[in-house]
Design a protein around this motif. Structure first.
Motif, mmCIF file in Angstrom:
data_model
loop_
_atom_site.group_PDB
_atom_site.id
_atom_site.type_symbol
_atom_site.label_atom_id
_atom_site.label_comp_id
_atom_site.label_asym_id
_atom_site.label_seq_id
_atom_site.Cartn_x
_atom_site.Cartn_y
_atom_site.Cartn_z
ATOM 1 N N LEU A 1 20.687 43.183 -36.925
ATOM 2 C CA LEU A 1 21.885 43.790 -37.515
ATOM 3 C C LEU A 1 21.756 43.702 -39.028
ATOM 4 C CD1 LEU A 1 24.542 41.967 -35.318
ATOM 5 C CD2 LEU A 1 24.090 44.423 -35.311
ATOM 6 N N ILE A 2 22.148 44.764 -39.707
ATOM 7 C CA ILE A 2 22.192 44.679 -41.169
ATOM 8 C C ILE A 2 23.660 44.782 -41.557
ATOM 9 C CG2 ILE A 2 21.388 45.632 -43.367
ATOM 10 C CD1 ILE A 2 18.968 46.676 -41.928
ATOM 11 N N ILE A 3 24.204 43.671 -42.040
ATOM 12 C CA ILE A 3 25.633 43.634 -42.351
ATOM 13 C C ILE A 3 25.805 43.455 -43.850
ATOM 14 C CG2 ILE A 3 27.774 42.352 -41.976
ATOM 15 C CD1 ILE A 3 26.523 41.726 -39.174
ATOM 16 N N ASN A 4 26.356 44.457 -44.474
ATOM 17 C CA ASN A 4 26.468 44.476 -45.939
ATOM 18 C C ASN A 4 25.153 44.058 -46.586
ATOM 19 O OD1 ASN A 4 29.158 45.325 -45.850
ATOM 20 N ND2 ASN A 4 29.847 43.220 -45.550
ATOM 21 N N THR B 1 30.892 27.272 -41.302
ATOM 22 C CA THR B 1 29.542 26.917 -40.836
ATOM 23 C C THR B 1 28.648 28.150 -40.840
ATOM 24 O OG1 THR B 1 30.713 25.479 -39.316
ATOM 25 C CG2 THR B 1 28.331 25.566 -39.084
ATOM 26 N N LEU B 2 29.199 29.292 -40.404
ATOM 27 C CA LEU B 2 28.399 30.526 -40.419
ATOM 28 C C LEU B 2 28.036 30.890 -41.844
ATOM 29 C CD1 LEU B 2 30.229 32.652 -37.694
ATOM 30 C CD2 LEU B 2 27.850 31.917 -37.619
ATOM 31 N N GLN B 3 28.997 30.707 -42.743
ATOM 32 C CA GLN B 3 28.754 31.075 -44.134
ATOM 33 C C GLN B 3 27.661 30.204 -44.754
ATOM 34 O OE1 GLN B 3 32.092 30.665 -46.785
ATOM 35 N NE2 GLN B 3 31.600 32.609 -47.750
ATOM 36 N N THR B 4 27.702 28.918 -44.502
ATOM 37 C CA THR B 4 26.681 28.071 -45.130
ATOM 38 C C THR B 4 25.329 28.215 -44.445
ATOM 39 O OG1 THR B 4 27.772 26.326 -43.906
ATOM 40 C CG2 THR B 4 27.888 26.166 -46.286
ATOM 41 N N SER B 5 25.313 28.387 -43.129
ATOM 42 C CA SER B 5 24.001 28.392 -42.481
ATOM 43 C C SER B 5 23.327 29.753 -42.510
ATOM 44 C CB SER B 5 24.088 27.868 -41.051
ATOM 45 O OG SER B 5 25.028 28.625 -40.339
ATOM 46 N N ILE B 6 24.091 30.848 -42.405
ATOM 47 C CA ILE B 6 23.398 32.145 -42.405
ATOM 48 C C ILE B 6 23.965 33.123 -43.433
ATOM 49 C CG2 ILE B 6 22.318 32.185 -40.117
ATOM 50 C CD1 ILE B 6 24.746 33.326 -38.925
ATOM 51 N N THR B 7 24.701 32.608 -44.380
ATOM 52 C CA THR B 7 25.233 33.374 -45.529
ATOM 53 C C THR B 7 25.917 34.684 -45.134
ATOM 54 O OG1 THR B 7 23.146 34.487 -45.976
ATOM 55 C CG2 THR B 7 23.547 32.446 -47.184
ATOM 56 N N VAL B 8 26.666 34.661 -44.064
ATOM 57 C CA VAL B 8 27.548 35.795 -43.776
ATOM 58 C C VAL B 8 28.960 35.250 -43.668
ATOM 59 C CG1 VAL B 8 25.887 37.231 -42.571
ATOM 60 C CG2 VAL B 8 27.192 35.540 -41.294
ATOM 61 N N ASN B 9 29.925 36.142 -43.872
ATOM 62 C CA ASN B 9 31.295 35.675 -43.888
ATOM 63 C C ASN B 9 32.135 36.497 -42.914
ATOM 64 O OD1 ASN B 9 33.596 34.405 -44.518
ATOM 65 N ND2 ASN B 9 33.815 35.300 -46.573
ATOM 66 N N PRO B 10 32.047 36.158 -41.630
ATOM 67 C CA PRO B 10 32.739 36.987 -40.645
ATOM 68 C C PRO B 10 34.207 36.625 -40.504
ATOM 69 C CG PRO B 10 31.620 35.205 -39.542
ATOM 70 C CD PRO B 10 31.372 35.017 -41.004
ATOM 71 N N ARG B 11 34.975 37.545 -39.899
ATOM 72 C CA ARG B 11 36.287 37.151 -39.409
ATOM 73 C C ARG B 11 36.035 36.442 -38.085
ATOM 74 N NH1 ARG B 11 40.413 41.910 -39.289
ATOM 75 N NH2 ARG B 11 39.340 42.182 -37.299
ATOM 76 N N VAL B 12 36.872 35.464 -37.808
ATOM 77 C CA VAL B 12 36.694 34.751 -36.547
ATOM 78 C C VAL B 12 37.943 34.935 -35.708
ATOM 79 C CG1 VAL B 12 36.344 32.484 -35.494
ATOM 80 C CG2 VAL B 12 35.163 33.066 -37.615
ATOM 81 N N GLU B 13 37.758 35.299 -34.467
ATOM 82 C CA GLU B 13 38.883 35.438 -33.541
ATOM 83 C C GLU B 13 38.667 34.483 -32.387
ATOM 84 O OE1 GLU B 13 39.778 40.151 -33.653
ATOM 85 O OE2 GLU B 13 39.766 39.257 -31.649
ATOM 86 N N LEU B 14 39.685 33.712 -32.066
ATOM 87 C CA LEU B 14 39.534 32.786 -30.935
ATOM 88 C C LEU B 14 40.235 33.346 -29.709
ATOM 89 C CD1 LEU B 14 40.147 29.403 -32.771
ATOM 90 C CD2 LEU B 14 37.984 30.490 -32.175
ATOM 91 N N HIS B 15 39.591 33.205 -28.581
ATOM 92 C CA HIS B 15 40.161 33.711 -27.326
ATOM 93 C C HIS B 15 40.220 32.589 -26.306
ATOM 94 C CE1 HIS B 15 40.022 38.091 -28.266
ATOM 95 N NE2 HIS B 15 39.244 37.608 -29.216
ATOM 96 N N VAL C 1 22.759 42.293 -45.415
ATOM 97 C CA VAL C 1 22.139 41.042 -44.966
ATOM 98 C C VAL C 1 21.568 41.244 -43.562
ATOM 99 C CG1 VAL C 1 22.564 38.606 -44.405
ATOM 100 C CG2 VAL C 1 23.780 39.683 -46.300
ATOM 101 N N ASN C 2 20.297 40.873 -43.389
ATOM 102 C CA ASN C 2 19.683 40.991 -42.060
ATOM 103 C C ASN C 2 20.105 39.831 -41.183
ATOM 104 O OD1 ASN C 2 18.414 43.082 -43.191
ATOM 105 N ND2 ASN C 2 16.386 42.125 -43.284
ATOM 106 N N LEU C 3 20.434 40.145 -39.978
ATOM 107 C CA LEU C 3 20.996 39.114 -39.131
ATOM 108 C C LEU C 3 20.626 39.350 -37.671
ATOM 109 C CD1 LEU C 3 23.153 36.818 -39.279
ATOM 110 C CD2 LEU C 3 24.792 38.534 -38.561
ATOM 111 N N PHE C 4 20.246 38.282 -36.997
ATOM 112 C CA PHE C 4 20.004 38.377 -35.553
ATOM 113 C C PHE C 4 21.169 37.746 -34.802
ATOM 114 C CE2 PHE C 4 15.968 40.220 -35.401
ATOM 115 C CZ PHE C 4 15.260 39.772 -36.504
#
Ligand code: AMP
Ligand code: ZN
Length: 438
Positions: free
Chosen positions: A334-337, A401-415, A339-342
């Motif tokens: 995935l390329i998000i803004n 944790t996502l931001q520090t480990s893989i430098t992306v800043n997602p929205r998080v939704e809990l279900h 940033v390459n991401l698996f």
């Protein structure tokens, strides 16, 4: 370390020089078979591969062109078949989502060789004829069902062809027949565990001791999670329909990488951009040549799966090299803004958190010019959805944790635990909605 058992002790421990000589011999035969096929043969001749004499050593492998899923589609339906149609006894097709299926054909010998490789793989995990095996995976065109079915029978296990889905029925069968070994996707195994708790199935009413998990990428944390929750040993199983299906590479009892059965396959790791060989031990795309199938020979097939070879030998004594757990595909990145991401990187982070439940989904969509990226994840069974303070703290923890480990800043939704949809086949972890917006 449990006692090591070998299905074919001589072949599994063949010294490397002999193993490589055997590969050259079989490769020459596969080239001859391939030259007999209408479409593939033509393609090889165009690249200067006109007879098996072109192959004198493993280095000559590089004279053979790569093949791709599209090449197979171009040859559909019989352009890659090297034997008379009357000799074909089965076909399987890839679980591709759209278009022409990539179809592989088998003659009697091919099926026997595949069954033997499956038996070798299952036996390497310490299973015996005393085991009761519940094959909780899709039967049909998908290779996982029949592949494991025949292999387990060859070992002498009692096989329950339960197929995927319907956990209530699966539990009944486990209890009634005393199942000791399971095969499923890792996501279905996690789902089974959630359902077990929900339906109050007591662990000690089951005799489970092992499971084979494959067909989709998963992390080491996910493996440990399943092992801990179900109190079983989990072994990674890798394969693809173009290379017969499962039993291309399989973990032994050491659980430290998957032995590629090198008397049946030649593995190369290449840089997917330059197509040059990767350096020893370096991550790249796995390219496979099949040495154990006559009816549909297929050489230097680009799997798109990203992995690397371990360089040191395995403690089990097998000489066949081991692959690292597949980290993703060269084409699911995935390329998000920018940033390459698996997806597997995200899984690694969230599955390591014990407050997080067993299922998650990544949604990518457009938000103006930017990409918006949401990680939807279930909470663990001990977390209540009405405690806003705890939920907010957990959301923030996942995001940080996502931001520090893989430098992306997602929205998080809990279900709520058990509320995200579960696929019966391969899990769909990513919903990329960006194409719809174009
Ligand atoms: P199919 O041809 O439909 O069986 O799909 C094969 C693909 O599933 C492989 O090329 C991999 O991308 C994926 N796959 C199979 N087994 C594993 C595994 N153990 N770990 C990660 N991905 C896997
Ligand atoms: Zn080993």
């Amino acid at each position: 370390m449990p006692e090591i058992q070998y299905w074919e002790p001589d072949l599994e421990r063949l010294p490397r020089t002999e193993l490589e000589a055997l590969q050259v011999k079989k490769l020459r035969k596969s080239v001859e078979d391939a030259l007999r096929t209408p479409v593939y043969g033509e393609r090889l001749r165009k690249h200067g591969v006109t007879s098996s004499d072109c192959i004198k050593s493993l280095d000559d492998l590089r004279r053979i062109p790569f093949t791709t899923k599209n090449d197979l589609r171009d040859g559909f339906p019989y352009g890659f078949v090297s034997v008379p149609k009357d000799d074909i006894i089965r076909l399987h097709a890839s679980s591709g989502t759209t278009g022409i299926p990539t179809t592989i054909y088998f003659n009697k010998g091919d099926i026997a060789r595949w069954r033997n490789n499956m038996a070798r793989s299952i036996f390497a995990t310490g299973c015996t004829k005393s085991d009761v095996f519940q094959n909780m995976i899709t039967y049909g065109m998908f290779t996982g069902g029949l592949g494991f079915h025949y292999g387990a029978e060859e070992v002498g296990m009692l096989v329950i062809p339960s197929g995927a889905g319907n956990t209530a029925k699966q539990f009944r069968m486990m209890q009634d027949y005393g199942t000791t070994v399971l095969h499923a996707t890792p996501s279905f195994l996690l789902h089974v565990e959630s359902k077990m708790r929900e339906e109050g199935v007591a662990r000690d009413s089951l005799k489970l001791r092992k499971a084979f998990a494959g067909a989709e990428p998963y992390s080491e944390d996910t493996r440990r999670r399943i092992e801990g929750l179900l109190n079983i040993d989990v072994y990674n199983s890798y394969g693809l329909s173009e290379m017969n299906g499962p039993s291309v590479a399989f973990e032994c009892q050491c659980k430290s990488g998957l032995h590629l059965w090198e008397d049946s396959y030649i593995g190369e790791i290449i840089n997917p951009d330059t197509l040059e060989p990767a350096k020893e031990g370096e991550l790249g795309e796995l390219v496979l040549s099949c040495l154990c199938r006559e009816a549909t020979p297929l050489l230097r097939y680009r799997t798109r799966d990203l992995t690397a070879f371990y360089t040191e030998p395995c403690a089990c004594g097998r000489t066949h090299r081991r692959l690292r757990r597949i980290t993703g595909r060269s084409d699911d990145m995935l390329i998000i803004n920018g940033v390459n991401l698996f997806p597997s990187q995200i899984e690694e982070v969230i599955m390591a958190m014990k407050e997080v439940g067993n299922n998650y989904l990544i949604v990518v969509e457009k938000d103006g010019a930017l990409d918006r990226f949401t990680v939807k994840t279930e909470v663990g069974p001990d977390i209540f959805m009405d405690d806003a303070r705890i939920l907010n703290a957990l959301k923030e923890k996942i995001r940080k944790t996502l931001q520090t480990s893989i430098t992306v800043n997602p929205r998080v939704e809990l279900h709520e635990n058990g509320s995200l949809p579960v696929a019966e086949g391969k899990a769909k972890r990513v919903q990329d909605l960006r194409l719809k917006d174009i």
